[in-house]
Enzyme design. Sequence first.
Site, PDB file in Angstrom:
ATOM      1  N   SER A 269       0.830  -1.200   0.000  1.00 22.55           N
ATOM      2  CA  SER A 269       0.000   0.000   0.000  1.00 22.55           C
ATOM      3  C   SER A 269       0.870   1.258   0.000  1.00 22.55           C
ATOM      4  CB  SER A 269      -0.971  -0.053   1.183  1.00 22.55           C
ATOM      5  OG  SER A 269      -1.989   0.904   1.068  1.00 22.55           O
TER       6      SER A 269
ATOM      7  N   ASP B 284     -10.115  -5.584  -3.211  1.00 22.75           N
ATOM      8  CA  ASP B 284      -9.534  -4.546  -2.364  1.00 22.75           C
ATOM      9  C   ASP B 284     -10.470  -3.334  -2.319  1.00 22.75           C
ATOM     10  OD1 ASP B 284      -7.886  -2.375  -1.408  1.00 22.75           O
ATOM     11  OD2 ASP B 284      -6.112  -3.563  -1.944  1.00 22.75           O
TER      12      ASP B 284
ATOM     13  N   HIS C 239      -7.310  -6.054   0.958  1.00 22.22           N
ATOM     14  CA  HIS C 239      -6.136  -5.229   1.240  1.00 22.22           C
ATOM     15  C   HIS C 239      -5.383  -5.699   2.481  1.00 22.22           C
ATOM     16  CE1 HIS C 239      -4.052  -1.499   0.169  1.00 22.22           C
ATOM     17  NE2 HIS C 239      -4.016  -1.133   1.442  1.00 22.22           N
TER      18      HIS C 239
END
Length: 284
Positions: free
Chosen positions: A152, A228, A261
């Site tokens: 991320s 995600d 995620h």
Amino acid sequence: MTMTEHLELVSANKSFGGWHKRYRHRSRALDCEMTFGIYLPPQAESGRVPLMWWLSGLTCTDENFMQKAGAHRVAAELGIAIVCPDTSPRGTDLPGEDDSYDFGSGAGFYVNATREPWKQHYRMYDYVAEELPSVVRQHFPVNGRESISGHSMGGHGALILALRRPGHYRAVSAFAPIVNPSETPWGQKAFSGYLGEDRGLWTQYDACELVARGASSQPLFIDQGEADDFLEQQLCPERLEAVCAEHDHPLTLRRQPGYDHSYYFIATFIEEHLRYHAERLKKR
């Protein structure tokens, strides 16, 4: 940092025949105390080993990856050390530092801030690129071969560090990276706060912009979960895919159906990433 400067051992846990250790030190780049984690595989007991840097995402510390990713088993087999820096300075008491999850504490974005009051402490690019590697080289049995990965915000960090430093890292990979932060909400909030409104400064920390200007020909390896929650608004992998195709930049982008995620996603695919890194770290 010189050999006479102090590393304070915070904790040590044996893991798959190696050691996960956490250390505290005074960072000159960040002007505060910082903690980092290092996994030393069993092979480090008898010789020098290659190293993978792991950069974590928003709200994380040095601990999340080491505890949740399940990387130690494979790193022990492959003989790879892993270093996890923290994701921002801590305890600097700046106004608004702890007001939100996506700016300030836990959200350093791997940039060198140029705006007050952030520029005194929020210099995570220099910390990860220069200072902490110097500390690690001086205190641990690493052999100088390095690679980098992250998730991320940390995936963004891994990509920009590799693209801006051609030839430094033997491999780069990322999980669900923020590939175009100049044009997405997380990045715009961080960049305007740390760097101001000069978008020319922003582009040096944007993977899409760096690929477009031909900063490096480093092959990129990315996994992205299709379930995600941040995929469409914040991550936008199709933008990097397009710019890499336009500029003939090597990219492997794997879209993984059903994955979100979280660290469940990272734990599922971390072995493949570590083996990808190991293959390139061991080449002469």
